[in-house]
Every structure is written in structure tokens, then in C-alpha cells.
Design a protein around this motif. Sequence first.
Motif, short mmCIF file in Angstrom:
data_model
loop_
_atom_site.label_atom_id
_atom_site.label_comp_id
_atom_site.label_asym_id
_atom_site.label_seq_id
_atom_site.Cartn_x
_atom_site.Cartn_y
_atom_site.Cartn_z
N ILE A 132 -28.50 66.97 131.25
CA ILE A 132 -30.05 66.85 131.67
C ILE A 132 -30.71 67.78 130.91
O ILE A 132 -30.19 69.06 130.37
CB ILE A 132 -30.42 67.38 133.16
CG1 ILE A 132 -29.50 66.45 134.16
CG2 ILE A 132 -31.85 67.43 133.49
CD1 ILE A 132 -29.75 66.70 135.70
N ASP A 133 -31.67 67.45 129.99
CA ASP A 133 -32.48 68.26 129.25
C ASP A 133 -33.86 68.59 129.78
O ASP A 133 -34.11 69.96 129.35
CB ASP A 133 -32.86 67.33 127.94
CG ASP A 133 -31.77 66.66 127.03
OD1 ASP A 133 -30.79 67.40 127.17
OD2 ASP A 133 -31.96 65.83 126.43
N LYS A 134 -34.47 67.91 130.67
CA LYS A 134 -35.50 68.47 131.31
C LYS A 134 -35.31 68.17 132.81
O LYS A 134 -34.75 67.10 133.21
CB LYS A 134 -36.97 67.75 130.65
CG LYS A 134 -36.94 68.06 129.55
CD LYS A 134 -38.42 67.52 129.03
CE LYS A 134 -38.90 67.94 127.69
NZ LYS A 134 -40.16 67.39 127.03
N PRO A 135 -36.09 68.95 133.83
CA PRO A 135 -36.81 70.25 133.57
C PRO A 135 -36.30 71.37 133.00
O PRO A 135 -36.91 72.43 132.25
CB PRO A 135 -37.28 70.35 134.76
CG PRO A 135 -36.42 69.99 135.64
CD PRO A 135 -35.81 68.87 135.09
N GLU A 136 -34.92 71.51 133.00
CA GLU A 136 -34.10 72.53 132.33
C GLU A 136 -32.58 72.03 131.95
O GLU A 136 -32.29 71.18 132.72
CB GLU A 136 -33.99 73.75 133.16
CG GLU A 136 -33.40 73.58 134.68
CD GLU A 136 -33.40 74.90 135.36
OE1 GLU A 136 -32.58 74.96 136.22
OE2 GLU A 136 -34.40 75.67 135.16
N LYS A 137 -32.17 72.68 131.03
CA LYS A 137 -30.63 72.06 130.57
C LYS A 137 -29.63 72.50 131.62
O LYS A 137 -29.56 73.57 132.32
CB LYS A 137 -30.30 72.70 129.20
CG LYS A 137 -31.17 72.18 128.15
CD LYS A 137 -30.45 72.47 126.72
CE LYS A 137 -31.22 71.93 125.58
NZ LYS A 137 -31.01 70.30 125.65
N ASN A 138 -28.70 71.21 131.77
CA ASN A 138 -27.86 71.50 132.98
C ASN A 138 -26.86 70.29 132.83
O ASN A 138 -27.43 69.17 131.92
CB ASN A 138 -28.42 71.25 134.20
CG ASN A 138 -27.40 71.69 135.45
OD1 ASN A 138 -26.57 72.18 135.01
ND2 ASN A 138 -27.97 71.02 136.54
N SER A 139 -25.61 70.38 133.16
CA SER A 139 -24.66 69.38 133.09
C SER A 139 -24.08 69.42 134.44
O SER A 139 -23.79 70.09 135.04
CB SER A 139 -23.58 69.77 132.05
OG SER A 139 -24.24 69.53 130.60
N LEU A 140 -23.87 67.78 134.74
CA LEU A 140 -23.18 67.75 135.96
C LEU A 140 -21.98 66.68 135.78
O LEU A 140 -21.81 65.83 135.07
CB LEU A 140 -24.28 67.07 136.98
CG LEU A 140 -25.62 67.96 137.32
CD1 LEU A 140 -26.51 66.68 138.16
CD2 LEU A 140 -25.55 69.05 138.06
N GLU A 141 -21.07 67.01 136.82
CA GLU A 141 -19.92 65.77 136.98
C GLU A 141 -20.06 65.12 138.35
O GLU A 141 -20.22 65.77 139.47
CB GLU A 141 -18.44 66.72 136.74
CG GLU A 141 -18.42 67.27 135.63
CD GLU A 141 -18.10 66.34 134.34
OE1 GLU A 141 -17.80 65.09 134.70
OE2 GLU A 141 -18.19 66.78 133.10
N LEU A 142 -20.24 63.84 138.17
CA LEU A 142 -20.44 62.92 139.45
C LEU A 142 -19.31 61.94 139.67
O LEU A 142 -18.76 61.76 138.65
CB LEU A 142 -21.67 62.30 139.32
CG LEU A 142 -23.10 63.35 139.44
CD1 LEU A 142 -24.41 62.26 139.18
CD2 LEU A 142 -23.20 64.17 140.75
N ALA A 143 -19.19 61.38 140.68
CA ALA A 143 -18.38 59.95 140.72
C ALA A 143 -18.49 59.04 140.08
O ALA A 143 -19.89 58.82 139.48
CB ALA A 143 -18.36 59.82 142.35
N ALA A 144 -17.69 58.41 139.81
CA ALA A 144 -17.77 56.92 139.06
C ALA A 144 -18.67 56.11 139.56
O ALA A 144 -18.72 55.95 140.88
CB ALA A 144 -16.16 56.53 138.85
#
Length: 276
Positions: A132-144
Motif C-alpha cells: 500500500i502506498d496511500k494513505p500511508e506505506k504498508n505491506s500486508l500478507e493475506l490469504a491466497a
Amino acid sequence: MRATRLAFHAVLLSALLPTGAAVAAPALQAHRAVYDLTLKKADDRSGITGITGRMVYEFNGSACEGYTVKFRFVTQIATNDNTKLTDQQTTTFEDAEGKTFSFVTKSFVDQNLDKEVKGMATKDAKGLKVDIDKPEKNSLELAATQFPTQHLVELIGKAEKGENFYQTNLFDGSEDANKVMTTTVVVGKKSEADKADPEAPALAKLATDKYWPVDIAYFDDSAQNGEEVPEYRISFKLHENGITRDLVMDYGDFSMTGKLVNLSLFDQTKPCPVSK
């Protein structure tokens, strides 16, 4: 409003079957559809006394180039106290192999930017990675999971086989782009067109085409409420080329309808080159 899920949505509502599937993808029609939105019902808890609006859904691309969706959902919501104008604008791109999905959504309230969500989802061996770039940078790991056009292709494929009930999942980048939704899909028997159908003038040459009645319930698996109650549900008529109409969006304490009022069919891209 969780409107982006019509782009199934698709709805409403938006790539191929998962890699390795031995089934040809249906020929999805590139198009621009305009729907008039009206309040269907609202209970006292919602506080809503009226809803009017318009939804514009534009679908372009092919099974070799990938798919682009541009979506705008504008509503004027009246309550006992005031009236609020909401405007949600979304653009997504899903690559031809269904491995990457980029999204950007801008939400306005009374013409002021309220929120922007932008990012990229990528499938890997572990499942789904969302940057995720906006609203703020973040990285997530989700299910397939599947992306919207894959979800639509799967739905059409199962409808053509006469499968009336199944469950699958979906990531579409809506809201905070931080979860995968479980969808329960019910497909009715393919139906003949009705000459008195109020959407027939907008459908023009497609007015005599058959369609499937479809109902999809969306569940948030991350919610820890212990209740198997859908976040919301949508029902619509689905044509075999991917066009959807006669929408009903049910959010629990209120629901609205979407009537197709204008449909533009775009020239189809050339068939994918055949590798030798």
C-alpha cells in the motif's frame, strides 16, 4: 459504501481463470455502463430517508493484455438532519495472468477529498502480498485469493455448467485494501429476455439476450463477531459477455437499486496471438 465490489464485481463489478486452468476464458465485452441509483428500503437504524445517484462502470482489455476498470459511484444521501454528497472514483488494472492487481480509489464527501487508497497486490507462493502506498506505506500478507475479473470469469464458467451454488474468495482493493472477502454465490436458471423489461431500451441489440439471475453475499473472515452474517449482498442479472444489470445492493439496514440507463459497447481487441 462498499460500492467497488459491484465490479465484481463487479458487479459490480473486474483476468483469467487461475494459471493452469484448462478452460477457455469467456469473451468479456469491453463496455461503459451507466446506472441510476435509488433507495430501495431503509430501516430506522440507518437514519436514511432518501438516496439518489449514478454509477458509471467502464471495462476495457482482453485476456492477453489484461483488464482495466474505471468506476465512479456518486450518491446524494438524505437523513433527518442533513444531506451528504459522496463521490467514489476507482481505477484498477488486473494483468492477463491474474497475478498482479493495482488499484487507486479516491473518496470525496461534499466535493472534499476524504480518503485515497493506492497500492498493488501480487500473488506469490505464500498467498497474496499487498503493498500500500496511500494513505500511508504498508505491506500486508493475506490469504491466497482471486481478483475481480478472475472472480467474474469463474462465475460465468460455473453458470454455463449449471452450477447454482458455490463459495470462493475475492480481493478487490476496496475500503482499506487490507482483507480478503469470502463470497457465497447463488446462480439461478438462465432466463429468457422480457420484452417489457425497463432496461431493454438501454440494452439495445442485447435486449433479447438470455441472462442468469445471480446473488452474492460477502463475508469478512477477519471479523471476530462469531456471526455468519454477510457484510452486504448484491443481486443482479448477468449476461454471458460479463455485462451486469438490474442491481440490488443490500447493506443490511438499507438497500439501493441500480437501473441500467445507458450502455456503450466498445470494439473488441484483436484475438491474442497464437504462439507457434
